[in-house]
Structure formats: C-alpha cells, structure tokens
Design an enzyme around this catalytic site. Sequence first.
Site, PDB file in Angstrom:
ATOM      1  CB  SER A 140      -0.864   0.019   1.261  1.00  0.00           C
ATOM      2  OG  SER A 140      -1.513   1.272   1.405  1.00  0.00           O
ATOM      3  CE1 TYR A 153      -3.848  -1.702   5.704  1.00  0.00           C
ATOM      4  CE2 TYR A 153      -3.511   0.565   4.976  1.00  0.00           C
ATOM      5  CZ  TYR A 153      -3.758  -0.771   4.684  1.00  0.00           C
ATOM      6  OH  TYR A 153      -3.898  -1.175   3.380  1.00  0.00           O
TER       7      TYR A 153
HETATM    8  P1  NDP Z   1     -11.447  -5.866   0.363  1.00  0.00           P
HETATM    9  O1  NDP Z   1     -11.942  -5.638   1.760  1.00  0.00           O
HETATM   10  O2  NDP Z   1     -12.375  -5.570  -0.756  1.00  0.00           O
HETATM   11  O3  NDP Z   1     -10.905  -7.363   0.221  1.00  0.00           O
HETATM   12  C1  NDP Z   1     -10.070  -7.914   1.200  1.00  0.00           C
HETATM   13  C2  NDP Z   1      -9.914  -9.404   0.976  1.00  0.00           C
HETATM   14  O4  NDP Z   1      -9.030  -9.922   1.977  1.00  0.00           O
HETATM   15  C3  NDP Z   1     -11.219 -10.152   1.084  1.00  0.00           C
HETATM   16  O5  NDP Z   1     -11.307 -11.108   0.067  1.00  0.00           O
HETATM   17  C4  NDP Z   1     -11.120 -10.857   2.435  1.00  0.00           C
HETATM   18  O6  NDP Z   1     -11.764 -12.118   2.375  1.00  0.00           O
HETATM   19  C5  NDP Z   1      -9.600 -11.074   2.555  1.00  0.00           C
HETATM   20  N1  NDP Z   1      -9.200 -11.220   3.943  1.00  0.00           N
HETATM   21  C6  NDP Z   1      -9.197 -10.275   4.919  1.00  0.00           C
HETATM   22  N2  NDP Z   1      -8.817 -10.812   6.083  1.00  0.00           N
HETATM   23  C7  NDP Z   1      -8.579 -12.130   5.850  1.00  0.00           C
HETATM   24  C8  NDP Z   1      -8.172 -13.217   6.660  1.00  0.00           C
HETATM   25  N3  NDP Z   1      -7.932 -13.059   7.972  1.00  0.00           N
HETATM   26  N4  NDP Z   1      -8.027 -14.437   6.104  1.00  0.00           N
HETATM   27  C9  NDP Z   1      -8.286 -14.611   4.784  1.00  0.00           C
HETATM   28  N5  NDP Z   1      -8.664 -13.616   3.966  1.00  0.00           N
HETATM   29  C10 NDP Z   1      -8.814 -12.396   4.495  1.00  0.00           C
HETATM   30  O7  NDP Z   1     -10.129  -4.973   0.262  1.00  0.00           O
HETATM   31  P2  NDP Z   1      -9.145  -4.664  -0.975  1.00  0.00           P
HETATM   32  O8  NDP Z   1      -9.408  -5.550  -2.115  1.00  0.00           O
HETATM   33  O9  NDP Z   1      -9.166  -3.208  -1.182  1.00  0.00           O
HETATM   34  O10 NDP Z   1      -7.766  -5.016  -0.288  1.00  0.00           O
HETATM   35  C11 NDP Z   1      -6.903  -6.021  -0.733  1.00  0.00           C
HETATM   36  C12 NDP Z   1      -5.505  -5.683  -0.272  1.00  0.00           C
HETATM   37  O11 NDP Z   1      -5.120  -4.438  -0.814  1.00  0.00           O
HETATM   38  C13 NDP Z   1      -5.336  -5.565   1.235  1.00  0.00           C
HETATM   39  O12 NDP Z   1      -4.088  -6.114   1.593  1.00  0.00           O
HETATM   40  C14 NDP Z   1      -5.331  -4.052   1.464  1.00  0.00           C
HETATM   41  O13 NDP Z   1      -4.623  -3.697   2.619  1.00  0.00           O
HETATM   42  C15 NDP Z   1      -4.629  -3.588   0.209  1.00  0.00           C
HETATM   43  N6  NDP Z   1      -4.859  -2.208  -0.202  1.00  0.00           N
HETATM   44  C16 NDP Z   1      -6.118  -1.710  -0.384  1.00  0.00           C
HETATM   45  C17 NDP Z   1      -6.292  -0.409  -0.821  1.00  0.00           C
HETATM   46  C18 NDP Z   1      -7.622   0.227  -0.984  1.00  0.00           C
HETATM   47  O14 NDP Z   1      -7.718   1.462  -0.935  1.00  0.00           O
HETATM   48  N7  NDP Z   1      -8.680  -0.527  -1.223  1.00  0.00           N
HETATM   49  C19 NDP Z   1      -5.137   0.427  -1.163  1.00  0.00           C
HETATM   50  C20 NDP Z   1      -3.861  -0.201  -0.915  1.00  0.00           C
HETATM   51  C21 NDP Z   1      -3.748  -1.468  -0.485  1.00  0.00           C
HETATM   52  P3  NDP Z   1     -12.751 -12.707   3.494  1.00  0.00           P
HETATM   53  O15 NDP Z   1     -13.385 -11.547   4.201  1.00  0.00           O
HETATM   54  O16 NDP Z   1     -13.706 -13.552   2.720  1.00  0.00           O
HETATM   55  O17 NDP Z   1     -11.846 -13.504   4.346  1.00  0.00           O
HETATM   56  C1  8X3 Z   2      -5.093   1.622   1.614  1.00  0.00           C
HETATM   57  C2  8X3 Z   2      -4.777   2.981   1.148  1.00  0.00           C
HETATM   58  O1  8X3 Z   2      -4.423   5.387   1.931  1.00  0.00           O
HETATM   59  O2  8X3 Z   2      -6.194   4.118   3.021  1.00  0.00           O
HETATM   60  O3  8X3 Z   2      -3.937   0.885   1.863  1.00  0.00           O
HETATM   61  O4  8X3 Z   2      -3.902   3.656   3.503  1.00  0.00           O
HETATM   62  S1  8X3 Z   2      -4.818   4.076   2.475  1.00  0.00           S
END
Ligand code: NDP
Ligand code: 8X3
Length: 252
Positions: A140, A153
Amino acid sequence: MSKIAMITGATAGFGKACAEKFAAGGYDLIVTGRRAEKLDFLCQQIRDTYSVKCLPLVFDVRNKNEVKQAVDSIPGEFAKIDLLINNAGLALGRDYFDEADMDDWETMIDTNLKGLLYVSRAVLPHLKQSANAHIINIGSIAGKEVYEKGNVYCASKHAVDAISKAMRIDLLRLGIKVTAIHPGAADTEFSIVRFKGDTEKAAAVYTGYEPLRAEDIADTAWYCASLPPHVCINDLVIMATAQANSYLTFKK
Ligand code: NDP
Ligand code: 8X3
C-alpha cells in the site's frame, strides 16, 4: 499446460478482480478467503465464463495451522503454482495512536504481515515446482508513507514493503520473482471493513474524485505477471490521478 495462480483474499476487491483478469488470461486458479459462499460462487462463475479450473480454499490467513492444512489439501493437478498473489489484508479503524483499539492492531499485524508470511512459506514448495515462479505482494502507499491515524496499518504495510525486499533477496537463488504493488485509495470493501460497517464514513473516502478501481490493480498485476522471464517489476506505486500521496488528494 495452463499456468496456475493462487490469489488470497479473492472474495472481494483486488483479489476478486485479479481472479477474473487471470482467468480471462487463461490461468487456472486457486482462490482463497474466509467467506466460502462467495468463493464457491466466484469459482463457478469463472469456470462457466472462462473454461479454466478454479479451486476454492477456505481459510483464515491468521491461522498458521489452517493455512498449512489448506495448502496441504491442494490436489496434484494444482501442485505446480506459478504465481502467488498475497493480497488478503485489511485496515481496522483510523484513530490516534493513543486512542486506537489494540485488538485492531493485533488483527492488522496478524493478517497483513503474519498471514502473508504463513501463506508464502506454505506455498513455496509449490512455487519451486514452476520454472518461472512469481510472488506478487499487495502492499500500500501506507507502506511508503505514514499518515495521521494510520499508525499500525501503515506499520503493517511498511512490513510488507520490507519483507518483499527480503524475499527478493532470499529467493534470488531460486529464480523466483518478487513484485510489490503499492496502491493508493481504491473503492472496494476496504473502507467498509476499516470503518466497521459505517457505509457513510466509507463512502466519504471516495467522494469528490475518481479513486482507483479494483480492476486497475488487476490490470497492473497482470502486466507485472506477463513480462518475460528475465524482467521483474520489483516495486510499483500506483495511485488515482487525483491523489499525490498518502495525505494529499485533490477533491472537488
Ligand atoms: P477488500 O476488503 O475488498 O478485500 C479484502 C480481501 O481480503 C477479502 O477477500 C477478504 O476475504 C480477505 N481477507 C481479509 N482478512 C482475511 C483473513 N484473515 N483471512 C483470509 N482472507 C482475508 O479490500 P481490498 O481488495 O481493497 O484489499 C486487498 C488488499 O489491498 C489488502 O491487503 C489491502 O490492505 C490492500 N490495499 C487496499 C487499498 C484500498 O484502498 N482498497 C489500497 C492499498 C492497499 P474474506 O473476508 O472472505 O476472508
Ligand atoms: C489503503 C490505502 O491510503 O487508506 O492501503 O492507507 S490508504
């Protein structure tokens, strides 16, 4: 023979978009998450639409034994994994350091860092069976710059940045590529999870500008995975055009 990609956190957001992108590109898939129904639905849809194989694996990345059992259960036809996308992760809360919930801290560290470690170690024997193995870690911009109320985070994503560099060094002798993709704000379930179901607070994160979409990250992962064997994108930061860094977004 088709390539095989394993994608964690495929029930929503980036992981789901990656599953669709890589299936469309002819990969067979192993998709993981905790929500079994969503995984089953995704797999069925992927099989029907793209005529590729799709194996759903339900486990919590925080549980080392569950991770190992799930990976041990992978049948022979999926044994050679070419690409692992370590995507499962979350933020919980956005509070000052002295006010944040310490259980949220534990969950973020256990999921974003320890979960990634458990999955990577469990999957490595499968990656070693591929001649051109590749690990893509989803970090991220929070892993590049710390912002107010981002504390743990940001720390967990800085750890993903560091461990990606470490993996690249230690897996060099095995010829395994390691790419870290660091997205800025993207409209997924991320903020709904972060704000614990408060949809108004979550929506406010994405108003007044056009944020990234999950498909933008899937396209980026696809590009990184499609380069020739001698080329590796090591580290990639991607943001919406309206976002300059972790704390400056131009909102209309
Ligand atoms: P979502 O919440 O849409 O998806 C997150 C996914 O992670 C879900 O499929 C969830 O599946 C899975 N997950 C969470 N916790 C667990 C766990 N304990 N075990 C197994 N699976 C888990 O978020 P994003 O798609 O946005 O995020 C994906 C990644 O990208 C994350 O690492 C996030 O930190 C990162 N990110 C996101 C950004 C954003 O702005 N959206 C920006 C930068 C990075 P389930 O709940 O079914 O277990
Ligand atoms: C998710 C992006 O800016 O909310 O990793 O940290 S931010």
